[in-house]
Design an enzyme around this catalytic site. Sequence first.
Site, PDB file in Angstrom:
ATOM      1  N   GLY A  35       0.791  -1.221   0.000  1.00 37.80           N
ATOM      2  CA  GLY A  35       0.000   0.000   0.000  1.00 37.80           C
ATOM      3  C   GLY A  35       0.825   1.273   0.000  1.00 37.80           C
ATOM      4  N   CYS A  36       2.122   1.148  -0.095  1.00 35.98           N
ATOM      5  CA  CYS A  36       3.033   2.295  -0.051  1.00 35.98           C
ATOM      6  C   CYS A  36       3.109   2.977  -1.412  1.00 35.98           C
ATOM      7  CB  CYS A  36       4.422   1.791   0.371  1.00 35.98           C
ATOM      8  SG  CYS A  36       5.694   3.061   0.443  1.00 35.98           S
TER       9      CYS A  36
END
Length: 159
Positions: A35-36
Amino acid sequence: MNPIYEIDTVTIAGEHERLERYRGEVMLIVNTATGCGFAPQLRELDALYKAYKERGVHVLGFPCSQFANQELDDNAKIQEVCQLNFGVTFPLYAKVDVKGSNIHPLFALLTKEAPGLLGSKVIKWNFTKFLVDREGKIRQRFAPATDPKKITAAIDALL
């Protein structure tokens, strides 16, 4: 004997293994998070893995959720997202802590041997990368923003 080879890890599938299996090979060890904002690097890391694996270079991904909770809780889901969204074929491991009181022994060793900016031993964000030579010596640390393509010269120097 080099201590990195004695470290126990758990694959994303839940199998225990030691890094001994990579003795004599070059490793690029990365703390990842799907999710970065740096997650697109997963594609570049996989391209690097495919380009170099026949020459004994392995990219090893260690998911971590310690930075803004940017990783899924379930290892099977992490693997699925990595494969479907980013085409990852390099080895993934079970989610670990890369800092703090529950730091995984691998990252304790990596950060001790290859400190970051201004000598900091703490990983500050996802996608910090550590390059380990064929003898198990930690040679270089790369910042999260470092494009994997810019690591090729350092890898070539170890081959």
